[in-house]
Design a protein around this motif. Sequence first.
Motif, mmCIF file in Angstrom:
data_model
loop_
_atom_site.group_PDB
_atom_site.id
_atom_site.type_symbol
_atom_site.label_atom_id
_atom_site.label_comp_id
_atom_site.label_asym_id
_atom_site.label_seq_id
_atom_site.Cartn_x
_atom_site.Cartn_y
_atom_site.Cartn_z
ATOM 1 N N PHE A 147 0.858 -1.181 0.000
ATOM 2 C CA PHE A 147 0.000 0.000 0.000
ATOM 3 C C PHE A 147 0.898 1.236 0.000
ATOM 4 N N PHE A 148 0.517 2.239 -0.782
ATOM 5 C CA PHE A 148 1.269 3.494 -0.787
ATOM 6 C C PHE A 148 0.327 4.621 -1.179
ATOM 7 N N THR A 149 0.673 5.822 -0.763
ATOM 8 C CA THR A 149 -0.087 7.013 -1.140
ATOM 9 C C THR A 149 0.891 8.057 -1.664
ATOM 10 N N PRO A 150 0.706 8.541 -2.896
ATOM 11 C CA PRO A 150 1.594 9.588 -3.423
ATOM 12 C C PRO A 150 1.642 10.790 -2.493
ATOM 13 N N SER A 151 2.831 11.321 -2.303
ATOM 14 C CA SER A 151 3.020 12.410 -1.339
ATOM 15 C C SER A 151 2.204 13.645 -1.692
ATOM 16 N N GLU A 152 1.979 13.890 -2.997
ATOM 17 C CA GLU A 152 1.210 15.077 -3.380
ATOM 18 C C GLU A 152 -0.244 14.992 -2.909
ATOM 19 N N LEU A 153 -0.793 13.772 -2.818
ATOM 20 C CA LEU A 153 -2.161 13.609 -2.329
ATOM 21 C C LEU A 153 -2.240 13.851 -0.829
ATOM 22 N N ILE A 154 -1.216 13.423 -0.101
ATOM 23 C CA ILE A 154 -1.179 13.665 1.336
ATOM 24 C C ILE A 154 -1.051 15.157 1.617
ATOM 25 N N GLU A 155 -0.198 15.834 0.873
ATOM 26 C CA GLU A 155 -0.035 17.284 1.051
ATOM 27 C C GLU A 155 -1.335 18.015 0.726
ATOM 28 N N LYS A 156 -1.989 17.609 -0.376
ATOM 29 C CA LYS A 156 -3.241 18.245 -0.765
ATOM 30 C C LYS A 156 -4.314 18.043 0.294
ATOM 31 N N SER A 157 -4.328 16.873 0.924
ATOM 32 C CA SER A 157 -5.339 16.578 1.944
ATOM 33 C C SER A 157 -5.224 17.493 3.151
ATOM 34 N N LYS A 158 -4.038 18.066 3.345
ATOM 35 C CA LYS A 158 -3.816 18.922 4.506
ATOM 36 C C LYS A 158 -4.048 20.401 4.228
ATOM 37 N N VAL A 159 -4.025 20.786 2.960
ATOM 38 C CA VAL A 159 -4.128 22.208 2.643
ATOM 39 C C VAL A 159 -5.453 22.589 1.993
ATOM 40 N N GLU A 160 -6.178 21.615 1.427
ATOM 41 C CA GLU A 160 -7.423 21.953 0.744
ATOM 42 C C GLU A 160 -8.562 22.112 1.740
ATOM 43 N N ASN A 161 -9.238 23.261 1.692
ATOM 44 C CA ASN A 161 -10.348 23.526 2.589
ATOM 45 C C ASN A 161 -11.618 22.849 2.120
ATOM 46 N N VAL A 162 -12.367 22.305 3.064
ATOM 47 C CA VAL A 162 -13.655 21.679 2.772
ATOM 48 C C VAL A 162 -14.755 22.626 3.223
ATOM 49 N N ASN A 163 -15.706 22.889 2.328
ATOM 50 C CA ASN A 163 -16.774 23.826 2.646
ATOM 51 C C ASN A 163 -18.111 23.233 2.235
ATOM 52 N N TYR A 164 -18.929 22.886 3.229
ATOM 53 C CA TYR A 164 -20.256 22.339 2.957
ATOM 54 C C TYR A 164 -21.279 23.460 2.984
#
Length: 331
Positions: free
Chosen positions: A312-329
């Motif tokens: 199992f692996f996760t590309p580092s760019e996806l991990i970085e994006k998960s921390k900086v992208e704001n979620v707005n409902y």
Amino acid sequence: MINNNYFSIPDLKKIVIIGACPNIDEIIRKNKKLKIQTIIVTSKNQKKFFRKNIKLNLFDDLDNSKFHKFVKENCKIDNTIFLSISSMFIFSLKTINFLNGKLINYFPSRLPYDAGRGGFSWHIMREDRILNNLFHIIDKDMNTGPIIINDAKIFPSNCKVPLDYENFKWDEMNKLYAYFIKKVKNGDKFFLTEQANTIGRFNPALNTLINGFIDWNMKSYDLYNFINAFDEPHSGASTYINNKKIGKVFIKKVHLHGGDTNNHPYFSGIISRHDKDWITVCTSGKHMLLIEKVINEKGENIIKLLKPGDRFFTPSELIEKSKVENVNYKP
């Protein structure tokens, strides 16, 4: 009303539920028993949480003349509680003032800790085992208003994933709501407790598909808690497999396992053994993970397709994006 730092509603006649909750039938039943009318205000996105035969009043937002007109035509504000439950609406100061201190919020955690959104995923990640159901006055900031009443409980030991936490929360909320609304109906006053402004924490909203990517560099305990945080009722924490025929997967039903040999950080994510109904996966710590569900993007559990040596692996760019992208409902 709020008078001398006390909350009370003389001659309570109506409850306006704003938002959505799975225990709405129980709330309606309790209100009816006390001869209180229930009115439901929700959004188009949240109407799916109600039975089709429940009367709903749909709004895109509440900061407009349409909602204010609706309130004037259907309620006498002085005899009404406006109770926000899991609402997606943002209440402006205009609407807060219009409802004249009768707008309150249900919140299932300690305040000023855990203000914001994200539900019990944040609880699980940091191993917070305290449920604190409360009602507080809504003011101009999110979850900062004075607390009317609260009730703290320890989550049972069988609570592991968000669905477990949610089910326990609603059971306890039913009890607190019944106690609170009966007291209000009887004319009791509640002393308001101001929240301390020198401590606290704000949790941003989470979206499983954006924030749920697994960082296999985490220690085993952190991995375990992170994966559980996005388990049921969510789609699962996500990652990839180096087998290109499979691609992206979602992991659920994970266990922390200390019965195998210690690992080296480079082993993290490697499937070390396949035991028919589950796989054993290395981490960067001394524990292994036992995983029972590896779900592909079609919703199929493909654990039988995996083999020892797959990673199992996760590309580092996806991990970085998960921390900086704001979620707005939005409603």
